[in-house]
Design an enzyme around this catalytic site. Sequence first.
Site, short mmCIF file in Angstrom:
data_model
loop_
_atom_site.label_atom_id
_atom_site.label_comp_id
_atom_site.label_asym_id
_atom_site.label_seq_id
_atom_site.Cartn_x
_atom_site.Cartn_y
_atom_site.Cartn_z
N ARG A 177 0.82 -1.22 0.00
CA ARG A 177 0.00 0.00 0.00
C ARG A 177 0.85 1.27 0.00
NH1 ARG A 177 0.35 -1.77 4.91
NH2 ARG A 177 -1.15 -3.46 4.78
N GLU B 76 6.75 -4.20 14.01
CA GLU B 76 6.94 -4.68 12.64
C GLU B 76 5.93 -4.04 11.71
OE1 GLU B 76 6.13 -7.20 9.07
OE2 GLU B 76 4.78 -6.56 10.65
N SER C 248 10.18 -8.09 0.72
CA SER C 248 10.26 -7.47 2.03
C SER C 248 8.93 -7.70 2.71
CB SER C 248 10.59 -5.99 1.92
OG SER C 248 10.83 -5.47 3.20
N TYR D 2 -7.42 -9.64 6.89
CA TYR D 2 -6.09 -9.06 7.10
C TYR D 2 -6.14 -7.63 7.65
CZ TYR D 2 -1.57 -7.17 5.31
OH TYR D 2 -0.35 -6.55 5.14
N SER E 91 26.05 -5.94 -23.06
CA SER E 91 26.15 -7.35 -23.45
C SER E 91 25.95 -8.23 -22.23
CB SER E 91 27.53 -7.59 -24.08
OG SER E 91 28.00 -8.84 -23.71
N ASP F 119 31.86 -22.10 7.83
CA ASP F 119 31.98 -20.64 7.71
C ASP F 119 31.83 -20.20 6.26
OD1 ASP F 119 32.17 -20.33 10.38
OD2 ASP F 119 34.28 -19.73 10.42
N HIS G 154 21.52 -6.37 -0.54
CA HIS G 154 21.56 -7.65 -1.27
C HIS G 154 21.43 -7.39 -2.77
CE1 HIS G 154 21.29 -11.88 -1.98
NE2 HIS G 154 21.17 -12.18 -0.69
C1 LIG Z 1 33.45 -8.87 -21.21
O1 LIG Z 1 33.99 -7.63 -20.89
C2 LIG Z 1 35.17 -7.33 -21.60
C3 LIG Z 1 35.71 -6.04 -21.06
O2 LIG Z 1 34.76 -5.03 -21.21
C4 LIG Z 1 34.87 -7.22 -23.05
O3 LIG Z 1 36.04 -6.96 -23.77
C5 LIG Z 1 34.31 -8.53 -23.52
O4 LIG Z 1 33.90 -8.43 -24.84
C6 LIG Z 1 33.11 -8.94 -22.67
N1 LIG Z 1 32.76 -10.28 -23.01
C7 LIG Z 1 31.57 -10.61 -23.43
C8 LIG Z 1 31.39 -12.06 -23.74
O5 LIG Z 1 30.67 -9.83 -23.50
ZN LIG Z 2 2.72 -9.54 10.42
#
Ligand SMILES: *[C@@H]1O[C@H](CO)[C@@H](O)[C@H](O)[C@H]1NC(C)=O
Ligand SMILES: [Zn+2]
Length: 777
Positions: free
Chosen positions: A234, A447, A536, A571, A645, A683, A706
């Site tokens: 909400r 909470e 959350s 609720y 990429s 660990d 995270h």
């Molecule tokens: C991964 O990063 C490197 C550095 O930027 C670049 O040269 C390379 O093409 C990248 N590899 C892929 C598979 O995208």
């Molecule tokens: Zn609750």
Amino acid sequence: MEDKLIYTGESTMQSVFGRKVPVLIASICFIVGIVTGVLIGYFSAKNADSAAASEESTAYKVFLKLAEGGDLSVQQKLLEGIKAENIRENLREMTRYPHVAGTAEDFTTAEDLRKKWLEQGLDDAVLVPYDVLLSYPGNKTSNNTANKAQILDSNGNVIWQTPLEEAALDKASSTKDPRAPPPFNAYSKNGTVENSRLVYVNYGRIEDFFFITRNKSIDLNGAIVIARYGKIFRGDKVRHATMFNASAIILYSDPKDYAVDPNGAVFPNSWWLPGTGVQRGSTFIGNGDPLTPGYPAVDYSYREPIEELEKKMEMPQIPAHPIGYDYAKELLNTMSGEEVPASWRGAISNVTYKFGGYLMDNKTLRVVNHNTREIRTTYNAIGIIRGAVEPDRYVIVGNHRDAWAYGAVDPTSGTAVLLELTRALGSLVKEGWRPRRTIMFGSWGAEEYAVIGSTEWVEQYIKALGERAVAYINVDIAVEYHYKLSVGASPLLYEAVYAATKVVPDPESTMFSNVYDSWQKRTNPSQKPKIRDLGSGSDFAPFFLRAGIPSIDLCYFYDDEEWNISSYPLYHSVYETFLLVTNYTDPTFKWHQSLCRICGEIARYLADTAILPMDVRGYATKLETMLKNFKDTNNETWLNSNGVSLGNLTKAVNEFRRVADAFHEEVQNINKKDPFAVRRVNDQMMLLERGFTDPAGLPGRPLMKHVIFAPSSKNTYASSGFPGLTDALFDIESKAPDERMKQWQLVKRQMAVAIFTINSAASTLRNVTGLHGSMSN
Ligand SMILES: *[C@@H]1O[C@H](CO)[C@@H](O)[C@H](O)[C@H]1NC(C)=O
Ligand SMILES: [Zn+2]
Ligand SMILES: *[C@@H]1O[C@H](CO)[C@@H](O)[C@H](O)[C@H]1NC(C)=O
Ligand SMILES: *[C@@H]1O[C@H](CO)[C@@H](O)[C@H](O)[C@H]1NC(C)=O
Ligand SMILES: *[C@@H]1O[C@H](CO)[C@@H](O)[C@H](O)[C@H]1NC(C)=O
Ligand SMILES: *[C@@H]1O[C@H](CO)[C@@H](O)[C@H](O)[C@H]1NC(C)=O
Ligand SMILES: *[C@@H]1O[C@H](CO)[C@@H](O)[C@H](O)[C@H]1NC(C)=O
Ligand SMILES: *[C@@H]1O[C@H](CO)[C@@H](O)[C@H](O)[C@H]1NC(C)=O
Ligand SMILES: *[C@@H]1O[C@H](CO)[C@@H](O)[C@H](O)[C@H]1NC(C)=O
Ligand SMILES: *[C@@H]1O[C@H](CO)[C@@H](O)[C@H](O)[C@H]1NC(C)=O
Ligand SMILES: *[C@@H]1O[C@H](CO)[C@@H](O)[C@H](O)[C@H]1NC(C)=O
Ligand SMILES: *[C@@H]1O[C@H](CO)[C@@H](O)[C@H](O)[C@H]1NC(C)=O
Ligand SMILES: *[C@@H]1O[C@H](CO)[C@@H](O)[C@H](O)[C@H]1NC(C)=O
């Protein structure tokens, strides 16, 4: 020298396993002994003969025992010790009156629990108070200061208003109790807003607002909006309304989402929401005390001036007020404008859902909000059973205690379960048992407001928890309905949850062999049961998302394939009473009992086995799935054409898989007689989750650490995979060119952060001397 060492080891050993000697001191002595042993080469001797020669000695046996798991007979004792009848009695006792955070009942419920824990046999139990910013509604007994919505005629006379509190439907839901707050949205801005335009914005999702403003070209500047509850948190609805310049927001529960009985039966004749029922709830975005972000709210804390806070988007900027569908009907029927499409329609009878605009007959809507924001004290109760062998490793089980009124489901079903679990474990302690690791119990305050009690505690002890916490198990609501198990968890813990559910008998024992069986059949028949990602919305958030502690969230749930609803119907309403539970959600309390057993068995398993029941391959699988989903939802050609990429991300995920598989293999073959080796891999497993956190946090959300799991920035309840990337890509095409360019830069940056984080996490699983992949892998 050897003899001396042996005697040191022996006497320490008795201390460690004995009950009278303080465990921490004993284990410090023990560790000193071990370290001495290593220094003189005793335990590290690889020579089989010398090891065999000393195998007979008591000290060596003691040493071996340190790498052994706990006594498995405890498992059955614990399961059998957990009684449905006790949980029922706990719930009855704890739902006699409302217990809202920051009120006198916050303290008395915490203090009751603390005393009971000590009686039950826990080693210690303390109250931990925090002074935090909370929010309270206007006075429900006075028309002058109560929160409400009113319709004014063209002469400005009030011709209709919402009731000041929910109607009393039976004795159990005694809404007249002064401790039961009237319907309100915590932290929403106070003040009175009047406007002659009212616009229906469906669920108030960002896409709903886009549709209204972009497709329908409806002007929201200054208008009041009405949104139905459901689908998203909400607080996000309120924030979206603010972003689109609405002046106030009314939230209501539509029968389509909360009352779908074909015969129209509602509470108290069924569990469905009656038209008078209202969902309370917070509208603050973010976790923890709003005045002390990142730090505990204790006596020396610096508190941000409230005027500064007021300006921030996390703090609701407009009045919000929640109402029931009997009253929403009046408002919707006063609306003008075009009829909405089918997917936007609710199910209130005799209402034609329209987009709105000017109210009919020159009427005006007034929203009156008298909320106050006040610093008050909320209490956590913390209980502890010290571990016998590794007292410095903590398995934490927690549940919040504050409710919006009686809270028989949220959260008291969970509190009743927690109190039975501590009783069952406490009685084992009284019989002389002690887990290998420490088990802690947290009963969190406030909470409902913003996950405050748990967040403040995690903030206060973040360094110690970061080094010592093995896992956090959350039970908020224990039973929403008696149907199927619902679990959210870190991928590290999937296998532990599966294992635990296999040893717990199913509540429907004639139909299913154990909980795993029903859980699987009812969630994912052909594969392993489904486990949610953690977003959350409850106390696992600070542990998991802030501190990187592997977490689990458990409850029993309704059949969401049969009922397409947004949550259990009552609720956060005043009708969430003991009667609701005994008549509808779990009359036999067998599901409560089952949840208590699952929770207990997971805690025992995590606390008592020599090798932690964590499987790092779970993370590899999760990353692969996320990458696939990411590819499925983002056109790769389009990404490439913008210079992004996926090659290096794919490479990182593949490398993580390779390292995780190798590590898992290593754990399988570990020398279980070598406590150092056991502790080392433990660990590594325990800290893997920390490896996925970024101290800098997510863009614009520095306290969300995270990198793999974070709540979606559009819906705080839901988790979003690769959240930094997903957020950066959101709505990018509709941005102005220069802004779009900046956003693509953010995408590239977030891509690098994701790759870095996965590589970092992988590095913690490599051989400890082989920091770089090539060195020993
Ligand atoms: C991964 O990063 C490197 C550095 O930027 C670049 O040269 C390379 O093409 C990248 N590899 C892929 C598979 O995208
Ligand atoms: Zn609750
Ligand atoms: C508030 O005003 C309404 C409408 O005038 C009235 O029906 C109601 O009884 C009043 N409530 C209280 C508590 O004074
Ligand atoms: C609420 O208003 C009533 C009068 O209508 C008054 O008796 C009561 O003290 C008020 N409660 C609070 C908490 O101010
Ligand atoms: C809203 O408008 C956008 C852009 O014109 C269009 O792509 C989309 O299909 C429209 N949505 C609906 C539900 O009509
Ligand atoms: C909201 O109002 C501000 C200030 O008047 C304006 O700059 C902004 O464009 C408005 N936003 C929308 C979505 O209309
Ligand atoms: C609730 O259950 C009790 C006992 O089973 C029954 O007597 C009572 O009528 C039920 N109440 C409602 C409102 O259904
Ligand atoms: C609602 O509609 C039904 C059937 O169309 C009608 O019988 C009933 O009187 C209507 N109720 C109201 C309050 O308008
Ligand atoms: C509404 O107001 C407009 C102008 O303010 C007026 O022309 C119209 O007659 C009014 N309509 C009603 C139903 O009062
Ligand atoms: C609004 O809240 C502030 C701060 O909590 C309080 O001082 C003020 O009296 C409230 N105003 C109204 C109209 O309730
Ligand atoms: C549930 O309802 C929503 C709209 O309220 C709809 O989009 C969705 O498809 C429905 N799901 C099912 C399984 O009926
Ligand atoms: C993917 O993006 C490219 C380039 O922007 C476009 O030509 C192509 O049609 C898109 N493919 C899909 C399936 O949307
Ligand atoms: C670490 O090294 C050991 C011994 O060389 C090897 O057996 C093990 O597989 C390695 N572990 C990993 C995760 O590479």
